[in-house]
Design an enzyme around this catalytic site. Structure first.
Site, PDB file in Angstrom:
ATOM      1  CB  CYS A  60       0.623  19.395 -24.992  1.00  0.00           C
ATOM      2  SG  CYS A  60       1.135  20.142 -26.513  1.00  0.00           S
ATOM      3  NE  ARG A  68       1.431  14.735 -21.499  1.00  0.00           N
ATOM      4  CZ  ARG A  68       0.852  13.558 -21.652  1.00  0.00           C
ATOM      5  NH1 ARG A  68       0.964  12.655 -20.725  1.00  0.00           N
ATOM      6  NH2 ARG A  68       0.157  13.275 -22.722  1.00  0.00           N
ATOM      7  CD1 TRP A 126       7.732  18.247 -27.640  1.00  0.00           C
ATOM      8  CD2 TRP A 126       6.334  17.927 -29.347  1.00  0.00           C
ATOM      9  NE1 TRP A 126       8.431  17.655 -28.650  1.00  0.00           N
ATOM     10  CE2 TRP A 126       7.607  17.448 -29.723  1.00  0.00           C
ATOM     11  CE3 TRP A 126       5.302  17.837 -30.281  1.00  0.00           C
ATOM     12  CZ2 TRP A 126       7.875  16.883 -30.959  1.00  0.00           C
ATOM     13  CZ3 TRP A 126       5.571  17.274 -31.517  1.00  0.00           C
ATOM     14  CH2 TRP A 126       6.845  16.805 -31.843  1.00  0.00           C
ATOM     15  CG  ASN A 182      -1.995  16.493 -25.535  1.00  0.00           C
ATOM     16  OD1 ASN A 182      -1.205  16.599 -26.481  1.00  0.00           O
ATOM     17  ND2 ASN A 182      -2.076  15.402 -24.798  1.00  0.00           N
ATOM     18  N   GLY A 183      -3.163  17.512 -28.642  1.00  0.00           N
ATOM     19  CA  GLY A 183      -3.626  16.685 -29.756  1.00  0.00           C
ATOM     20  C   GLY A 183      -3.461  17.455 -31.055  1.00  0.00           C
ATOM     21  CD  GLU A 190      16.729   1.850 -25.318  1.00  0.00           C
ATOM     22  OE1 GLU A 190      16.128   2.082 -26.381  1.00  0.00           O
ATOM     23  OE2 GLU A 190      16.523   2.495 -24.285  1.00  0.00           O
ATOM     24  CE  LYS A 243      17.377   5.928 -23.692  1.00  0.00           C
ATOM     25  NZ  LYS A 243      16.312   5.056 -24.037  1.00  0.00           N
ATOM     26  CD  GLU A 295      15.804   8.802 -26.339  1.00  0.00           C
ATOM     27  OE1 GLU A 295      14.575   8.889 -26.317  1.00  0.00           O
ATOM     28  OE2 GLU A 295      16.435   8.029 -25.578  1.00  0.00           O
ATOM     29  CG  HIS A 300      26.694  -7.206 -45.185  1.00  0.00           C
ATOM     30  ND1 HIS A 300      26.902  -7.851 -46.380  1.00  0.00           N
ATOM     31  CD2 HIS A 300      26.686  -8.165 -44.226  1.00  0.00           C
ATOM     32  CE1 HIS A 300      27.010  -9.153 -46.148  1.00  0.00           C
ATOM     33  NE2 HIS A 300      26.880  -9.357 -44.857  1.00  0.00           N
ATOM     34  CE  LYS A 307       9.072   8.654 -19.832  1.00  0.00           C
ATOM     35  NZ  LYS A 307      10.274   7.930 -20.279  1.00  0.00           N
TER      36      LYS A 307
HETATM   37  C1  G6P Z   1       8.959   8.466 -26.677  1.00  0.00           C
HETATM   38  C2  G6P Z   1       9.784   8.392 -25.422  1.00  0.00           C
HETATM   39  C3  G6P Z   1      10.495   7.050 -25.364  1.00  0.00           C
HETATM   40  C4  G6P Z   1       9.508   5.908 -25.476  1.00  0.00           C
HETATM   41  C5  G6P Z   1       8.625   6.055 -26.704  1.00  0.00           C
HETATM   42  C6  G6P Z   1       7.458   5.082 -26.659  1.00  0.00           C
HETATM   43  O1  G6P Z   1       9.793   8.487 -27.786  1.00  0.00           O
HETATM   44  O2  G6P Z   1      10.729   9.436 -25.367  1.00  0.00           O
HETATM   45  O3  G6P Z   1      11.182   6.962 -24.142  1.00  0.00           O
HETATM   46  O4  G6P Z   1      10.204   4.713 -25.551  1.00  0.00           O
HETATM   47  O5  G6P Z   1       8.054   7.363 -26.759  1.00  0.00           O
HETATM   48  O6  G6P Z   1       6.652   5.421 -25.569  1.00  0.00           O
HETATM   49  P1  G6P Z   1       5.732   4.434 -24.775  1.00  0.00           P
HETATM   50  O7  G6P Z   1       5.123   5.275 -23.674  1.00  0.00           O
HETATM   51  O8  G6P Z   1       4.694   3.947 -25.747  1.00  0.00           O
HETATM   52  O9  G6P Z   1       6.565   3.320 -24.249  1.00  0.00           O
END
Ligand code: G6P
Length: 610
Positions: A2, A27, A76, A102-103, A483, A487, A490, A506, A605
């Site tokens: 949020c 956010r 969010w 937010n929270g 990673e 990507k 996501e 395995h 994010k």
């Molecule tokens: C969310 C974001 C990711 C990020 C992760 C950790 O999942 O979408 O891109 O890697 O949080 O966030 P941070 O701000 O702690 O690196």
């Protein structure tokens, strides 16, 4: 998650607040709303819409609101579906007290029941609405007093902005574990959950700490704790440039951020390589430099992409500094028994510096009296402020939800840290100088990798309709495979798994057939031969292979269906290059599939709730 923005001053609160809110849309984008005080009618007004901020903007077209104070929110969803009635700002029974939150309010159920018994009427499914009724209950003409009384009963996390028609010309904000800052502008104050919202209006900020409440009027502000003790706060300066938060001619933030990597790595490295001594100078660690010499064990804690950076850091530090490293997901670490002693140090990696689990893990560790270090991009964020020392990424704001440039910057900082720790221990001057030289070349190497963009786009066109992908790598490139898979899933919603190539037999190899392509990271390094065997095994089962290889490797062309080349560098630095084609591949597939690349569904994010 949020985003919250609040404006109070002399200008048009709606346009300024909306501009800030748009920068926070990453956010959360389930719904957006605002509440303002209309100076001509002397009444509160509110507009709330489901979906993106653009829906809110459209709803505001043609309005005649005259407002110099307003609060904005982009949601969010946690409690209650994304719907208009659950959209913030939320209000009390008489529509007089409004707030954006937010929270998560953990005891909202109990509070709600009690308030209902007392006659309060609820209209939403959110936890946040409870706070507006609580404030209503305690309101006797002074808003901050009522907010404080209400917050004393609240358990959970909050970044909060409140206004009331009955105590107008005032915005009250409060924080507990959800970020909130106050931008000090020219005859105006802007509150926000993230510095990007205030960029372009001011660089002067005050970061609220947990348990603090700030009251803002058009000309003044004061900050207290929940016992109404006055708090003296430092004013800090944000060093991000406003243009860094724009797309700069790219269709998406993600593509801009991928292409920004030669610059962002240059920024991360600036002034930090000491070639003559073959080491790194990290100003944020100066104070703990001597302590670091005695560290015998390191723990790295992070979430998401930052966690994968940590896994690569483990290989770097163990190989070149000889310190055993354990890497944990913050969400796991916070609930497990930790074996930490005075010879341990904990490194928290976080782009935002606000990730709830990372922050909770940090606070847990601090109770044990262990040295804590942060690798953080957002200056002044909670992780940055609460760790004993740390290193900033200096990579500028990252706006796309999928992390790209922050990841390569985290790897760069980990390489710098490896240099520092290694040179304090077993690393020779020559070895240190070699790593320094190679690091300084990385921005140019990235520029070369980016030239593969068109080739990668073609490969993405060829593979975009497959439903599953496997990504494999070994050693430094095993976390890169994870990673890369992250990507793709996501932003394109295609199922993808990242696996250690050594684990293929395995389990994962059972998945392979002509409909299940594999991305093989097969750079010319210490595990190249092993990767070749993996590729042969996949081909023997009719699997399609996209290989990532080192320039000059002709053999790989005969084995793989498609090849992407990257320049040769030190094995420990390869991930900074090898991840880039995987970022571009995910990007192009997502665009081709018509996905909203910068704001993927269900994600945000900054994960500021557990
Ligand atoms: C969310 C974001 C990711 C990020 C992760 C950790 O999942 O979408 O891109 O890697 O949080 O966030 P941070 O701000 O702690 O690196």
């Amino acid at each position: 998650m949020c985003g919250i923005v609040g404006y109070i001053g002399k200008q048009d609160a709606i346009s300024i607040g909306l501009e800030g809110l748009k920068r926070l849309e990453y956010r959360g984008y389930d719904s957006a709303g605002l509440v303002g005080f209309d100076s001509s009618t002397k009444k509160i007004f509110s507009v709330r819409k489901k979906g993106r901020i653009s829906n809110l903007e459209n709803a505001l077209k043609g309005n005649n609101f005259q407002s110099n104070s307003a609060i904005f929110h982009t949601r969010w969803a946690t409690h209650g579906a994304p719907s208009e009635k659950n959209t913030h700002p939320h209000h009390d029974c008489k529509n007089k007290i409004w707030l954006a939150h937010n929270g998560i309010i953990e005891n909202y159920g109990l509070l709600k029941e009690k308030l209902k018994e007392e006659g309060h009427k609820f209209y939403s499914e959110t936890d946040s609405e409870v706070i507006s009724h609580l404030i209503e209950k305690y309101f006797k003409g002074n808003l901050e007093q009522a907010v404080i009384e209400a917050l004393k009963l609240v358990k959970g996390t909050y970044g909060l902005a409140v206004m009331s028609e009955n105590d107008p010309q005032k915005i009250v904000v409060a924080r507990n574990s959800s970020p909130l800052l106050i931008g000090l502008g020219d005859n105006e104050f802007i509150v926000a959950s993230d510095p990007s919202a205030i960029m372009g209006r001011t660089k002067q900020v005050i970061y609220l700490d947990d348990g603090e409440v700030a009251t803002l009027t058009p000309t003044n502000f004061y900050i207290t704790d929940l016992n109404r003790n006055h708090k003296e706060k430092d004013i800090e300066e944000i060093d991000w440039k406003p243009e860094e938060a724009q797309k700069g001619g790219f269709p998406h933030f993600m593509l801009k951020e991928i292409f920004d990597q030669p610059n962002s790595i240059t920024d991360t490295l600036r002034g930090r390589l000491v070639l003559e001594e073959g080491t790194a100078k990290l100003g944020g660690l100066d104070e703990v430099r001597e302590k670091l010499k005695d560290i015998e064990r390191l723990h790295i804690i992070a979430c998401g992409t930052a966690f994968f950076a940590g896994l690569i850091g483990e290989y770097m530090i163990e190989e070149y500094a000889g310190i055993p490293v354990e890497v944990d997901l913050a969400s796991e670490f916070r609930y497990k028994k930790h074996i930490l002693d005075k010879k341990s140090a904990v490194i928290l990696i976080s782009q935002s510096g606000e990730t709830a689990d990372t922050l909770a893990a940090l606070r847990e560790v601090k109770q044990k009296g262990v040295l804590t270090l942060g690798i953080v991009n957002t200056v002044g964020s909670s992780v940055a402020r609460e760790t004993d020392a740390g290193v900033y990424n200096h990579t500028g704001p990252e706006m796309a939800v999928a992390s790209t440039k922050a990841f390569t910057s985290q790897l760069t900082v980990l390489a710098l840290l490896t240099l520092l720790l290694g040179r304090q221990r077993q690393m020779s001057l020559v070895q240190g100088q070699r790593i320094c030289k190679e690091l300084s070349q990385i921005p140019d190497f990235i520029t070369q990798v980016l030239k593969e963009n068109e080739n990668i786009k073609k490969i993405a066109e060829k593979y975009k309709d497959y439903k599953n992908f496997l990504y494999i790598g070994r050693k430094y490139n095993f976390p890169v495979a994870q990673e890369g898979a992250l990507k793709l899933k996501e932003i394109s919603y295609i199922h993808a798994e990242g696996s250690s190539a050594g684990e293929m037999k395995h389990g994962p190899i059972a998945l392979i057939d002509e409909n299940f392509p594999t991305f093989c990271i097969a750079t010319s390094d210490s595990v190249y031969e092993k990767m070749q065997s993996n590729i042969m095994e996949i081909k023997a089962r009719s699997g399609k292979v996209i290989a990532l290889a080192t320039k000059g490797d002709k053999r790989i062309k005969e084995m793989a269906d498609d090849v992407i080349y990257i320049p040769k560098t030190l094995e420990m630095l390869t991930p900074i290059l090898s991840i880039i084609p995987l970022q571009l591949f995910a990007y192009h597939v997502a665009v081709l599939k018509g996905c909203d690349v910068d704001k993927p569904r269900n994600l945000a994010k900054s994960v500021t709730v557990e």
